[in-house]
Structure formats: structure tokens, C-alpha cells
Scaffold this motif. Structure first.
Motif, short mmCIF file in Angstrom:
data_model
loop_
_atom_site.label_atom_id
_atom_site.label_comp_id
_atom_site.label_asym_id
_atom_site.label_seq_id
_atom_site.Cartn_x
_atom_site.Cartn_y
_atom_site.Cartn_z
N PRO A 151 16.05 -4.36 0.21
CA PRO A 151 15.13 -5.19 -0.74
C PRO A 151 13.83 -4.50 -1.03
O PRO A 151 13.25 -3.85 -0.28
N GLY A 152 13.42 -4.73 -2.28
CA GLY A 152 12.16 -3.98 -2.60
C GLY A 152 10.95 -4.74 -2.17
O GLY A 152 9.89 -4.12 -2.11
N TRP A 153 11.09 -5.87 -2.06
CA TRP A 153 9.84 -6.80 -1.59
C TRP A 153 10.22 -7.78 -0.48
O TRP A 153 11.28 -8.05 -0.21
N SER A 211 13.28 -12.27 -1.62
CA SER A 211 14.82 -12.23 -2.16
C SER A 211 15.41 -13.23 -2.32
O SER A 211 15.15 -14.24 -1.94
N ASN A 216 7.50 0.62 -4.89
CA ASN A 216 7.93 -1.03 -5.06
C ASN A 216 6.43 -1.35 -5.61
O ASN A 216 6.51 -2.18 -6.67
N GLN A 231 7.47 -3.59 -8.83
CA GLN A 231 6.59 -5.01 -8.60
C GLN A 231 5.98 -5.04 -10.01
O GLN A 231 5.47 -6.24 -10.53
N LYS A 257 10.74 -11.65 -6.74
CA LYS A 257 12.29 -11.25 -6.39
C LYS A 257 13.03 -10.49 -7.50
O LYS A 257 13.84 -9.51 -7.18
N SER A 300 12.35 -6.99 -6.49
CA SER A 300 12.82 -6.64 -5.24
C SER A 300 14.41 -6.32 -5.43
O SER A 300 15.06 -5.30 -5.01
#
Length: 370
Positions: A29-31, A34, A329, A334, A340, A343
Motif C-alpha cells: 500500500p502506498g499510504w 487502504s 508516495n 498522494q 486511499k 495508495s
């Protein structure tokens, strides 16, 4: 590395490919935020993400139903050596992967991570142990005995967990066993306390996921993708899910404890998925869509390792006092889609990066085997 065998089982390649594809997405996940389906259940329960690992074990069993044919022409010593060699290699790959990059950042620079602080168990280590024990049971015991042992593993694990603690994070018997055998420093620390979701005791019921995959593969090879065979797979899957939901009342479905009810539940769902794939691919001959997933399915171990190693170094290498992973990210994904969506977008792009490597290998007909 070796050239591919002439015989491939397309539904299995697709099943494995779906599993690895989804595994990479949920692992990267990028953040912090999620979508629900891309996160594990906090404790009890089972989300789609919680299906990934048991499905991979099920696919390992499926593959064994083809690869273990060779054992019939081999001496027992050679079979045992082959099983143990593969077990050790996969286990060590997992162990060294978690140790990477062998150093960590400190206020004064890099510091070597001592062996005493390395995590011993993990995803690949569990795959190795489950493959080893399932292979030995299947090779040395008749089918009926293997199923009896499988039942004993599930019921025995329940008895141990019930008699020796509770089903909480801090009070379960699996944690106590891992602390006693391995010690706190060799366990996973991502739960806020030393606790390994791929621990020793909880590996025992996971063996059944592999065994179920093996006998499912054998059944499909003998019965074929007929209406009758696929109906029976669907019926078996529904029965296992129903049994799991009943057992859940006494022994909760829980991925991190790998409870016996969780085993039945995940095997049941895998049977449904594999039945549907066989129906669509073999019975209806709808194969044009499968190419994307077979790229992952033909090199599952290598592409999983690639994804994990890339992430490890993206976290280790720093830019402007933050990791490359975080920097990408914050400054790209972002900004494009906050929260989300961003992400998920990063996870999809990262998955496609790994897929592109797999595509190159597939075009060159290179398949990494252990």
C-alpha cells in the motif's frame, strides 16, 4: 533457472497468478489508508486479503499433484533429499529476505543487524515447512492415513489452543510456544508486541491447506473439468465453508492464529474459485483473459521475492531524510490521488512493474525453480 516443462495446467497457473498478483497489491500500500478489502482483519474474521496466503499454500499443493509424479520413478533416498533440499532453500530465502539489507539506520550511521535480532519465521519459511511436512505425509502414508493426520492436526491444534490459553493476541498458546522456542527477538514485531503470525505451532494446521490443494489437483486430473466433477468441487467448498462457520462459534476464524476453522473456510473458498476457473477455462474455453495472470503464475516464487526485495530497499534508501518508498508516495501518488485512491494506485503501478519483469522472463521462456 530452467526451461519450462512441456505440460502446463492453465487453471493452476491462473489461480497462482491471481494469488501472487493480489499478494503484491496488498503487501505494497502506498499510504496509511487502504480500502477494506486490501487490509487484514484486525483479529477475528477473514477479509479478501486474508485469503491470499492460504490460497498460495493451496496452490503449492496443486502443483505438488503434478511434480510428485516424478517420485514414483525415484528411490526413497533421492525423494527425501529432493524434498529436504527444496525445503532448506525456500526457508533460507525467506530468512535472508527478512534480514536484508543486513544493516539499519542509526543516529550515527549504519549498524549491522545481529543474528540474535533476526526474524526466523515468515511467509516463505511457512511455505517451506508446510511443503516439507505435506510432501512427507503424502509420500510415505496412504491417502486415508493422510486425511486422518490432517483431521488430527486441526482438532489437535484446537485442543492445544483451548487447553493452554485463550484466543487473544497476548494469551494464546501459539505465542507462548514461539516465545519458549525462539525468544522475543526472533519474532515479528509488527503487532505492537513480539508475536509471529507465521509461528511454529500455528504452522501445523496450515499443512492441511497444502494437503487439500494436493488432493484437489489429483481429483481434477482424474475426473477432468466435467460438469459432475466441478459440481462436486462446488459442493465440497460449500460444505467446508458451512463447517467453518459452525466451528467459528467455538474456535474463531482467525488468520493470525491460523485457526482450524480458518483452514476449512479458506480451503472451501479456494475450491469454489478453482472450480469456477476450471469451468471458464477448460469447460467454456475462455482463455484470452488468462495471459496477464499466467505471467505471475509461471514465476510465482521469483516475482514474490522480487516484490519484497524491491520494497525492502525502497524503505532502506533515503531521500531528504525519508525513505524512497515514502518520498514517491508523498510527492507523486498522494498528489495525484490523496488518501486511499493514491495508495491503491501506487500498489497497482508497483504490481505492474513486477509483472513487466515476469513478462520479459516469460517471453524468454525462463522460469525460476527452486
Amino acid at each position: 533457472m530452467q526451461k519450462p516443462t512441456p505440460q502446463r495446467f492453465l487453471p493452476l497457473d491462473v489461480f497462482r497468478g491471481l494469488t501472487v498478483c493480489f499478494m503484491i497489491i496488498v503487501n505494497t500500500p502506498g499510504w496509511e489508508d487502504s480500502y477494506y478489502i486490501l487490509t487484514h482483519a484486525k483479529w477475528n474474521g477473514c477479509t479478501p486479503t486474508d485469503m491470499v496466503f492460504p490460497s498460495f499454500l493451496f496452490a503449492v499443493g496443486n502443483a505438488m499433484s503434478f511434480s510428485m509424479r516424478k517420485f514414483e520413478q525415484m528411490e526413497s533416498k533421492a525423494v527425501l533429499a529432493k524434498i529436504l533440499r527444496r525445503t532448506v532453500l525456500i526457508f533460507l530465502l525467506g530468512y535472508f529476505m527478512y534480514w536484508l539489507p543486513f544493516v539499519r539506520h542509526t543516529a550515527t550511521g549504519w549498524e549491522f543487524i545481529p543474528v540474535a535480532e533476526t526474524r526466523i519465521l515468515g511467509v516463505l519459511q511457512r511455505i517451506a515447512l508446510c511443503y516439507c511436512l505435506a510432501s512427507l505425509l503424502i509420500y510415505y502414508l496412504p491417502k486415508k492415513a493422510v486425511w486422518i493426520v490432517s483431521g488430527l492436526l486441526l482438532v489437535g491444534y484446537w485442543i492445544i489452543m483451548y487447553a493452554s490459553g485463550d484466543y487473544s493476541l497476548t494469551g494464546n498458546a501459539a505465542l507462548a510456544a514461539d516465545k519458549f522456542v525462539l525468544g522475543d527477538k526472533h519474532l515479528y514485531h509488527g503487532e505492537g508486541i513480539p508475536f509471529d503470525p507465521e509461528g511454529l505451532l500455528s504452522t501445523l494446521p496450515a499443512i492441511v491447506n497444502v494437503i487439500a490443494g494436493y488432493y484437489t489437483g489429483l481429483y481434477l486430473q482424474k475426473a477432468g473439468s466435467t460438469g459432475t466433477s466441478l459440481t462436486r468441487l462446488l459442493q465440497a467448498g460449500c460444505l467446508l465453508i458451512a463447517a467453518a462457520l459452525v466451528w467459528n462459534l467455538a474456535f474463531p476464524i482467525n488468520k493470525k492464529l491460523w485457526t482450524s476453522s480458518y483452514v476449512l473456510y479458506t480451503v472451501g473458498i479456494d475450491l469454489l474459485i478453482l472450480a469456477i476457473l476450471n469451468y471458464v477455462i477448460d469447460h467454456k474455453k475462455q482463455v484470452k483473459w488468462t495471459g496477464f495472470f499466467t505471467v505471475f503464475g509461471k514465476n510465482p516464487l521469483f516475482l514474490y521475492l522480487l516484490s519484497e526485495v524491491l520494497v525492502i530497499f525502497m524503505y532502506f534508501i533515503q531521500v531528504s531524510q525519508i525513505s524512497v518508498y515514502r518520498w514517491i508516495n508523498v510527492n507523486i501518488f498522494q498528489r495525484l490521488a490523496p488518501g486511499k485512491p493514491g495508495s491503491l494506485l501506487f500498489a497497482l503501478v508497483f504490481m505492474l512493474l513486477c509483472w513487466s519483469v515476469g513478462k520479459v522472463l516469460d517471453k524468454k521462456r525462463i522460469y525460476v525453480r527452486v
